[in-house]
Design a protein around this motif. Structure first.
Motif, PDB file in Angstrom:
ATOM      1  N   GLU A 141       1.320  -1.193   0.107  1.00 31.11           N
ATOM      2  CA  GLU A 141      -0.118   0.256   0.116  1.00 31.11           C
ATOM      3  C   GLU A 141       0.472   1.717  -0.264  1.00 31.11           C
ATOM      4  O   GLU A 141       0.097   1.996  -0.071  1.00 31.11           O
ATOM      5  CB  GLU A 141      -0.873   0.136   0.980  1.00 31.11           C
ATOM      6  CG  GLU A 141      -1.836  -1.225   1.552  1.00 31.11           C
ATOM      7  CD  GLU A 141      -1.711  -2.202   1.233  1.00 31.11           C
ATOM      8  OE1 GLU A 141      -0.726  -2.784   2.102  1.00 31.11           O
ATOM      9  OE2 GLU A 141      -2.079  -3.422   1.195  1.00 31.11           O
ATOM     10  N   GLY A 142       1.911   1.015   0.341  1.00 33.42           N
ATOM     11  CA  GLY A 142       3.081   2.394  -0.030  1.00 33.42           C
ATOM     12  C   GLY A 142       3.121   2.299   1.584  1.00 33.42           C
ATOM     13  O   GLY A 142       3.702   3.981   1.137  1.00 33.42           O
ATOM     14  N   GLN A 143       3.195   2.102   2.284  1.00 32.69           N
ATOM     15  CA  GLN A 143       3.175   2.524   3.681  1.00 32.69           C
ATOM     16  C   GLN A 143       4.650   1.856   4.392  1.00 32.69           C
ATOM     17  O   GLN A 143       5.007   0.982   4.410  1.00 32.69           O
ATOM     18  CB  GLN A 143       2.180   1.610   4.437  1.00 32.69           C
ATOM     19  CG  GLN A 143       0.602   2.398   4.542  1.00 32.69           C
ATOM     20  CD  GLN A 143      -0.320   1.778   5.493  1.00 32.69           C
ATOM     21  OE1 GLN A 143      -0.148   1.573   6.140  1.00 32.69           O
ATOM     22  NE2 GLN A 143      -1.571   2.674   5.435  1.00 32.69           N
ATOM     23  N   PRO A 144       5.321   3.069   5.234  1.00 32.67           N
ATOM     24  CA  PRO A 144       6.727   2.748   5.872  1.00 32.67           C
ATOM     25  C   PRO A 144       6.501   1.479   6.468  1.00 32.67           C
ATOM     26  O   PRO A 144       5.722   1.244   7.392  1.00 32.67           O
ATOM     27  CB  PRO A 144       7.464   3.721   6.053  1.00 32.67           C
ATOM     28  CG  PRO A 144       6.250   4.289   6.562  1.00 32.67           C
ATOM     29  CD  PRO A 144       4.682   4.421   5.372  1.00 32.67           C
ATOM     30  N   SER A 173      16.142  -1.514   8.882  1.00 29.02           N
ATOM     31  CA  SER A 173      15.950  -0.949  10.441  1.00 29.02           C
ATOM     32  C   SER A 173      14.686  -1.201   9.837  1.00 29.02           C
ATOM     33  O   SER A 173      13.271   0.028   9.056  1.00 29.02           O
ATOM     34  CB  SER A 173      16.136   0.295  11.003  1.00 29.02           C
ATOM     35  OG  SER A 173      18.082   0.346  10.761  1.00 29.02           O
ATOM     36  N   GLU A 174      13.625  -2.056  11.412  1.00 28.37           N
ATOM     37  CA  GLU A 174      12.211  -1.763  11.378  1.00 28.37           C
ATOM     38  C   GLU A 174      10.860  -0.243  11.758  1.00 28.37           C
ATOM     39  O   GLU A 174       9.990  -0.072  12.224  1.00 28.37           O
ATOM     40  CB  GLU A 174      11.095  -2.611  11.872  1.00 28.37           C
ATOM     41  CG  GLU A 174      11.816  -4.568  11.248  1.00 28.37           C
ATOM     42  CD  GLU A 174      11.559  -5.370  11.469  1.00 28.37           C
ATOM     43  OE1 GLU A 174      10.306  -5.099  12.574  1.00 28.37           O
ATOM     44  OE2 GLU A 174      11.368  -6.748  10.742  1.00 28.37           O
ATOM     45  N   LYS A 175      12.756   0.332  12.195  1.00 25.53           N
ATOM     46  CA  LYS A 175      11.589   2.068  13.515  1.00 25.53           C
ATOM     47  C   LYS A 175      12.101   2.479  12.510  1.00 25.53           C
ATOM     48  O   LYS A 175      13.231   3.054  12.296  1.00 25.53           O
ATOM     49  CB  LYS A 175      12.198   1.886  14.471  1.00 25.53           C
ATOM     50  CG  LYS A 175      12.490   3.320  15.348  1.00 25.53           C
ATOM     51  CD  LYS A 175      10.472   2.747  15.893  1.00 25.53           C
ATOM     52  CE  LYS A 175      11.044   3.705  17.305  1.00 25.53           C
ATOM     53  NZ  LYS A 175       9.293   4.360  17.202  1.00 25.53           N
ATOM     54  N   VAL A 176      11.050   3.891  11.578  1.00 23.01           N
ATOM     55  CA  VAL A 176      10.957   4.509  10.948  1.00 23.01           C
ATOM     56  C   VAL A 176      10.708   5.794  10.966  1.00 23.01           C
ATOM     57  O   VAL A 176       8.980   5.547  11.754  1.00 23.01           O
ATOM     58  CB  VAL A 176      10.128   3.865   9.667  1.00 23.01           C
ATOM     59  CG1 VAL A 176       9.825   4.937   8.562  1.00 23.01           C
ATOM     60  CG2 VAL A 176      10.177   2.318   9.185  1.00 23.01           C
ATOM     61  N   TYR A 177      10.882   6.654  11.261  1.00 19.71           N
ATOM     62  CA  TYR A 177      10.616   8.075  12.281  1.00 19.71           C
ATOM     63  C   TYR A 177       9.843   8.660  10.316  1.00 19.71           C
ATOM     64  O   TYR A 177      10.420   8.851  10.199  1.00 19.71           O
ATOM     65  CB  TYR A 177      11.603   8.839  12.856  1.00 19.71           C
ATOM     66  CG  TYR A 177      12.298   7.703  14.260  1.00 19.71           C
ATOM     67  CD1 TYR A 177      11.506   8.152  15.079  1.00 19.71           C
ATOM     68  CD2 TYR A 177      13.502   7.011  13.948  1.00 19.71           C
ATOM     69  CE1 TYR A 177      11.699   7.570  16.351  1.00 19.71           C
ATOM     70  CE2 TYR A 177      13.481   6.386  15.202  1.00 19.71           C
ATOM     71  CZ  TYR A 177      12.839   7.039  16.278  1.00 19.71           C
ATOM     72  OH  TYR A 177      13.225   5.988  17.520  1.00 19.71           O
ATOM     73  N   THR A 178       8.500   8.464  11.418  1.00 17.14           N
ATOM     74  CA  THR A 178       8.328   9.585  10.091  1.00 17.14           C
ATOM     75  C   THR A 178       7.618  10.706  10.207  1.00 17.14           C
ATOM     76  O   THR A 178       7.183  11.418  11.937  1.00 17.14           O
ATOM     77  CB  THR A 178       6.613   8.744   8.883  1.00 17.14           C
ATOM     78  OG1 THR A 178       5.920   8.176  10.444  1.00 17.14           O
ATOM     79  CG2 THR A 178       7.821   7.119   8.798  1.00 17.14           C
ATOM     80  N   ILE A 179       7.308  12.012   9.309  1.00 18.23           N
ATOM     81  CA  ILE A 179       6.178  12.830   9.444  1.00 18.23           C
ATOM     82  C   ILE A 179       5.561  12.793   8.307  1.00 18.23           C
ATOM     83  O   ILE A 179       5.942  13.109   7.603  1.00 18.23           O
ATOM     84  CB  ILE A 179       7.769  13.806   9.921  1.00 18.23           C
ATOM     85  CG1 ILE A 179       7.485  15.660  10.652  1.00 18.23           C
ATOM     86  CG2 ILE A 179       8.736  14.663   8.843  1.00 18.23           C
ATOM     87  CD1 ILE A 179       8.418  15.822  10.950  1.00 18.23           C
ATOM     88  N   PRO A 180       4.225  14.318   8.725  1.00 17.93           N
ATOM     89  CA  PRO A 180       3.389  14.209   8.128  1.00 17.93           C
ATOM     90  C   PRO A 180       4.370  15.363   7.005  1.00 17.93           C
ATOM     91  O   PRO A 180       5.221  16.650   7.645  1.00 17.93           O
ATOM     92  CB  PRO A 180       2.732  14.977   8.340  1.00 17.93           C
ATOM     93  CG  PRO A 180       2.442  15.029  10.027  1.00 17.93           C
ATOM     94  CD  PRO A 180       3.765  14.567   9.738  1.00 17.93           C
ATOM     95  N   LYS A 236       1.323   7.218   3.134  1.00 15.45           N
ATOM     96  CA  LYS A 236       2.137   6.730   2.323  1.00 15.45           C
ATOM     97  C   LYS A 236       3.401   7.450   2.106  1.00 15.45           C
ATOM     98  O   LYS A 236       3.053   8.590   2.327  1.00 15.45           O
ATOM     99  CB  LYS A 236       0.961   6.892   1.119  1.00 15.45           C
ATOM    100  CG  LYS A 236       0.258   6.095   0.903  1.00 15.45           C
ATOM    101  CD  LYS A 236      -0.556   5.625  -0.138  1.00 15.45           C
ATOM    102  CE  LYS A 236      -1.713   4.997  -0.237  1.00 15.45           C
ATOM    103  NZ  LYS A 236      -2.521   4.691   0.711  1.00 15.45           N
ATOM    104  N   VAL A 237       4.138   6.958   1.800  1.00  9.51           N
ATOM    105  CA  VAL A 237       5.502   7.609   1.353  1.00  9.51           C
ATOM    106  C   VAL A 237       5.425   8.599   0.807  1.00  9.51           C
ATOM    107  O   VAL A 237       5.017   8.419  -0.900  1.00  9.51           O
ATOM    108  CB  VAL A 237       6.797   7.122   1.609  1.00  9.51           C
ATOM    109  CG1 VAL A 237       7.877   7.584   0.977  1.00  9.51           C
ATOM    110  CG2 VAL A 237       6.722   5.715   2.652  1.00  9.51           C
TER     111      VAL A 237
END
Length: 140
Positions: A43-46, A70-77, A104-105
């Motif tokens: 689905e394009g999700q990290p 690395s499964e720990k992904v830091y995301t920001i809108p 989605k990325v």
């Protein structure tokens, strides 16, 4: 300064899937001149991230990238403040955050992108304060 993440991020983001090989990801990084690739689901999700430092030479080139990402992904809108991204990077000692829109990325924001913002503002150091001439201070 109210810059938004979308103003500084790299929008032409290259992604990969967890089943791709180490060799495939190495070639993607080399071909695109990048140091990290977000790993996304169907689905394009990290779901992870792989950096050049994860790709050790002794790794089996055919191994799936899921084994080293690395499964720990830091995301920001993308509409968030750049200062929030900087705080995340500083607090977690990371060099980049994955930018999302509706989960989605859509981009990557790196520490180098933040440095460009500082450079563009051309901050100038102020001169040191002059000694005080207040009553009671020693004079020569």
């Amino acid at each position: 300064m109210n810059a938004k993440v979308q103003d500084l991020m790299t929008a032409s983001v290259v992604t990969t899937e967890p089943h791709r090989s180490v060799d495939h990801v190495r070639k993607l990084m080399e071909r695109n001149g990048i140091g990290a690739i977000p790993v996304v689901d169907a689905e394009g999700q990290p779901v992870g991230i792989v950096s050049a430092t994860d790709l050790l030479p002794e790794l089996n080139a055919r191994s799936a990238i899921r084994s080293i990402m690395s499964e720990k992904v830091y995301t920001i809108p993308q509409y968030d403040e750049v200062s929030t991204a900087a705080r995340i990077m500083r607090n977690h000692h990371i060099h980049r955050v994955v930018v999302t829109h509706e989960q989605k990325v859509v981009g990557v924001l790196s520490a180098f992108d933040l440095l460009k913002l500082v450079e563009d503002h051309r901050f100038v150091a102020k001169p040191a304060p002059t000694p005080s001439r207040r009553k009671g201070s020693k004079r020569s």
